[in-house]
Each structure stands twice: as C-alpha cells, then as structure tokens.
Design a protein around this motif. Structure first.
Motif, PDB file in Angstrom:
ATOM      1  N   UNK A 294     -19.065  -7.521-112.094  1.00 45.72           N
ATOM      2  CA  UNK A 294     -18.632  -7.868-110.584  1.00 45.72           C
ATOM      3  C   UNK A 294     -19.396  -8.881-110.203  1.00 45.72           C
ATOM      4  N   UNK A 295     -19.863  -8.569-108.768  1.00 48.80           N
ATOM      5  CA  UNK A 295     -20.534 -10.015-108.172  1.00 48.80           C
ATOM      6  C   UNK A 295     -21.906  -9.559-107.686  1.00 48.80           C
ATOM      7  N   UNK A 296     -22.527  -8.427-107.928  1.00 49.35           N
ATOM      8  CA  UNK A 296     -23.890  -8.275-107.749  1.00 49.35           C
ATOM      9  C   UNK A 296     -25.016  -9.307-108.102  1.00 49.35           C
ATOM     10  N   UNK A 297     -25.678  -9.972-107.242  1.00 48.83           N
ATOM     11  CA  UNK A 297     -26.679 -10.918-107.540  1.00 48.83           C
ATOM     12  C   UNK A 297     -27.872 -10.651-107.903  1.00 48.83           C
ATOM     13  N   UNK A 298     -28.088  -9.464-107.559  1.00 45.59           N
ATOM     14  CA  UNK A 298     -29.604  -9.041-107.965  1.00 45.59           C
ATOM     15  C   UNK A 298     -29.693  -7.679-108.783  1.00 45.59           C
ATOM     16  N   UNK A 299     -29.632  -7.866-110.193  1.00 44.79           N
ATOM     17  CA  UNK A 299     -29.429  -7.084-111.340  1.00 44.79           C
ATOM     18  C   UNK A 299     -30.581  -5.959-111.337  1.00 44.79           C
ATOM     19  N   UNK A 300     -30.380  -4.747-111.482  1.00 48.03           N
ATOM     20  CA  UNK A 300     -31.579  -3.799-111.794  1.00 48.03           C
ATOM     21  C   UNK A 300     -31.687  -3.767-113.296  1.00 48.03           C
TER      22      UNK A 300
ATOM     23  N   UNK B  92     -44.955 -18.658-119.623  1.00 47.14           N
ATOM     24  CA  UNK B  92     -45.051 -18.041-118.227  1.00 47.14           C
ATOM     25  C   UNK B  92     -43.953 -18.265-117.119  1.00 47.14           C
ATOM     26  N   UNK B  93     -43.784 -19.706-116.920  1.00 46.18           N
ATOM     27  CA  UNK B  93     -42.716 -20.252-115.849  1.00 46.18           C
ATOM     28  C   UNK B  93     -41.207 -19.307-116.174  1.00 46.18           C
ATOM     29  N   UNK B  94     -40.964 -19.393-117.310  1.00 45.14           N
ATOM     30  CA  UNK B  94     -39.623 -19.014-117.939  1.00 45.14           C
ATOM     31  C   UNK B  94     -39.141 -17.819-117.047  1.00 45.14           C
ATOM     32  N   UNK B  95     -39.780 -16.620-117.082  1.00 51.95           N
ATOM     33  CA  UNK B  95     -39.301 -15.361-116.418  1.00 51.95           C
ATOM     34  C   UNK B  95     -39.087 -15.411-115.040  1.00 51.95           C
ATOM     35  N   UNK B  96     -40.002 -16.193-114.188  1.00 54.50           N
ATOM     36  CA  UNK B  96     -40.142 -16.619-112.861  1.00 54.50           C
ATOM     37  C   UNK B  96     -38.907 -17.477-112.359  1.00 54.50           C
ATOM     38  N   UNK B  97     -38.647 -18.444-113.334  1.00 54.77           N
ATOM     39  CA  UNK B  97     -37.584 -19.265-113.075  1.00 54.77           C
ATOM     40  C   UNK B  97     -36.228 -18.445-113.196  1.00 54.77           C
ATOM     41  N   UNK B  98     -36.109 -17.562-114.047  1.00 56.03           N
ATOM     42  CA  UNK B  98     -34.841 -16.641-114.274  1.00 56.03           C
ATOM     43  C   UNK B  98     -34.899 -15.747-113.127  1.00 56.03           C
ATOM     44  N   UNK B  99     -36.053 -15.013-112.584  1.00 52.92           N
ATOM     45  CA  UNK B  99     -36.040 -14.011-111.667  1.00 52.92           C
ATOM     46  C   UNK B  99     -35.419 -14.702-110.338  1.00 52.92           C
ATOM     47  N   UNK B 100     -35.553 -16.106-110.184  1.00 53.16           N
ATOM     48  CA  UNK B 100     -35.180 -16.556-108.847  1.00 53.16           C
ATOM     49  C   UNK B 100     -33.728 -16.716-108.694  1.00 53.16           C
ATOM     50  N   UNK B 101     -32.914 -16.650-109.994  1.00 53.76           N
ATOM     51  CA  UNK B 101     -31.440 -16.948-109.901  1.00 53.76           C
ATOM     52  C   UNK B 101     -30.645 -16.020-109.608  1.00 53.76           C
ATOM     53  N   UNK B 102     -29.336 -16.145-109.002  1.00 54.60           N
ATOM     54  CA  UNK B 102     -28.616 -14.875-108.868  1.00 54.60           C
ATOM     55  C   UNK B 102     -27.714 -14.795-110.051  1.00 54.60           C
ATOM     56  N   UNK B 103     -27.330 -13.429-110.194  1.00 54.14           N
ATOM     57  CA  UNK B 103     -26.347 -12.948-111.207  1.00 54.14           C
ATOM     58  C   UNK B 103     -25.267 -12.377-110.762  1.00 54.14           C
ATOM     59  N   UNK B 104     -24.176 -13.311-110.494  1.00 58.32           N
ATOM     60  CA  UNK B 104     -22.821 -12.619-110.092  1.00 58.32           C
ATOM     61  C   UNK B 104     -21.817 -12.904-111.068  1.00 58.32           C
ATOM     62  N   UNK B 105     -22.031 -13.547-112.143  1.00 60.09           N
ATOM     63  CA  UNK B 105     -20.718 -13.687-113.087  1.00 60.09           C
ATOM     64  C   UNK B 105     -20.767 -12.208-113.790  1.00 60.09           C
TER      65      UNK B 105
END
Length: 320
Positions: free
Chosen positions: A12-18, A165-178
């Motif tokens: 669905x469209x949740x942008x903050x996945x747990x 170390x930057x990669x996890x933080x770069x991924x964390x700031x992205x929305x995941x709605x697909x």
C-alpha cells in the motif's frame, strides 16, 4: 496464509515502514525447501572451515606470523558475514519467515556491505605482506610487527565503518510508499533502495562511487604489489627459487579471484542486467555471500602446508 495477507497489505502507501518482507528467491518459492539443502550445507562448511582455521592459527605457534594473522581476520569476516545473513535466509526457506524489522534490515545491510569492504582491505593487506616477504625479506620482521598488524586491522575496520555508516541513515530518511516487499533473500542496499518513492539519485551515486572506489583502489594497489613481486621473482637466479617464491602467493591469488569475481559480476548484473531474470540476480548475490567464505579456508588449507599438516594432526587426534 496470514503472512501472505500481510505481504499484500504492505504493497500500500505507508511511507514509514516498521517491517519489510523478504521474498527469498523470487520465482522459485516452490523450490525453497530444495534450495535450502545446498545453502545449509555450504553454511555448515563455512562455520566448520573458518572456525577450524581460527583454532589452528591460535593453537599452532608456527602460524603466529603476519600472513596468518591476516588470514584469521579473513576467517572472522567470513563468519560474521555468514552469521548475519544465512540464519534469516534459511528461516525463509524452512519456515516462510519473511518478516524483518526496518531497523533489523538496515543493520543486516550495514554488516553485509561493511564486511565486504573490510574483506577487500584485508586482501590488500595480505598483498602487502607478500610484497614485503618477497621483495624485502630481510626487513619483513621489522616492518610487519604485531603492532603494525593491529594498526592495519583497525584502519581497515575504521574505513569500512566510516564508508558504510552513511547508507543506513540515507535509507532511513526516504519514504517507502510503493511496497514493503524486498525482492531478495537479504537486505541488500539496491534491493531496499528500489522500494523508495523519492529521488534516490544521491543514494545511487554514493553506492556506485563507493563500489568503484573500494574495488578500483584496492585492486590497483594489489596489482601494483604483484607487479613488483613478479619483477623480483623473475630476477631470482634459479627456476626452483622462482617457483618457491611465487608458490607462497598462489593461495592469496586464488582468494582474490574467489572474492572479487562473483562480487563484480553480481554488482554489474544487478545494476545493468535488466534482461536477466530476477531469480538469477538473487542467486548470484547469494553466491557472492556464500562462495568466498566457503572457499577461503579450503584454498588456504590445501595450499598452505603448515595449516594442512596441523588440520591432519587435529583430526588424527580426534579419531583416537
């Protein structure tokens, strides 16, 4: 079936996945149980081979030398890489346990890629060891002291952590709605990045530059070391001396091929092989994770007489 419903609902469209859901080998789900047999067998070989290697190096005083210290580092890397990926892969194959927390996914991704960077640095250190041993044998003991080896190991670890170390933080700031379904058996950087519904150009560029920087720079220095080694070997008087000197490098050259070939192949096909079937991508990625940790102790065990003799002695004692 409930888990499949959860997988569907996360498209669905949740942008903050747990949580994310790993697919295993996409397209080959029906064969997961059969695929698990070689995967589990290789995992057992990795655990036994690298643990035995560490035990032999620790207990055999004649192996307390720089080359074997670096080999011990390689064995630890192999164990950490396998331990952070294979239990989850096998749980997918055996129990259909596809769920992984978002934080857990980022941690797994960090270990996968940082261990790969660290492995490359250790191979470079081993090339330097061979260079000093062959080109400056009289200064070998004074150049590669225990303190220098510790500093090399810490520097390699620092480089891996700082670059990853930057990669996890770069991924964390992205929305995941697909979707929250990762078409992979583990949390590989590009597989997670594909789920983001934002501009990922910076992440892509960082990943490509990082891969080219690590592989390119390390391979350049490894190649330079072997050019100097080859020149020194060819300058030796007798054919026997040449073969003996170059024979000490054979295991390391095998290790380089075992590590870099599947890694470069997997990365190239993943980024540019759009026509390749998805399950081929994933199988190659798993091959990259499994093959080097399995082969390194076998290659060094076969090619290094001290290790081979010690292992024979170890198993002879156990048999009585």
């Amino acid at each position: 079936m409930p888990q499949q419903d959860n997988v569907s609902s996360l498209n669905g469209t949740s942008t903050d996945p747990s949580v994310f859901f790993l697919t295993g080998i996409p397209g080959l789900e029906a064969l997961h149980l059969w695929i698990s047999i070689p995967f589990c067998s290789v995992f057992i070989v990795i655990l036994l081979g690298n643990s035995t290697l560490l035990y032999v190096i620790k207990t055999e005083p004649s192996l307390h030398k720089p080359m074997f210290y670096f080999l011990a580092m390689l064995a630890v890397i192999n164990l950490v890489l396998s331990a952070t990926t294979m239990p989850k892969v096998l749980s997918i194959f055996w129990f259909n346990s596809r769920e992984i927390s978002f934080n857990g996914c980022l941690v797994q991704m960090f270990f996968i890629h940082s261990m790969s960077i660290l492995e490359s640095a250790v191979l470079l250190a081993m090339a330097f060891d061979r260079y000093v041993a062959i080109c400056n044998p009289l200064r070998y003991a004074t150049i590669l002291t225990n303190s220098v080896i510790v500093k090399i190991g810490l520097a390699a670890l620092f480089r891996a952590v700082v670059l990853m170390l930057p990669l996890p933080f770069l991924l964390r700031r992205l929305p995941y709605c697909r979707s929250h379904v990762i078409s992979h058996s583990c949390c590989e950087h590009m597989a997670v990045l594909e789920l983001a519904c934002a501009n990922t150009r910076f992440n892509n560029i960082y990943g490509i530059v990082l891969a080219l920087f690590i592989v390119g720079l390390d391979l350049m220095f490894i190649s330079l070391s072997y050019v100097k080694i080859l020149r020194t070997v060819l300058s030796l008087a007798s054919k026997e001396e040449q073969l003996k000197a170059f024979g000490t490098c054979v295991a390391h050259l095998f290790a380089i091929l075992v590590v870099y070939t599947p890694g470069v192949l997997s990365s190239t096909i993943y980024r540019f092989g759009q026509q390749v079937a998805p399950h081929v991508h994933i199988l190659l990625a798993n091959f990259y994770i499994l093959f080097p940790p399995m082969m390194n102790p076998i290659v060094y065990g076969v090619k290094t007489k001290q290790i081979r003799d010690r292992v024979h002695l170890l198993f002879r004692r156990r048999s009585f």
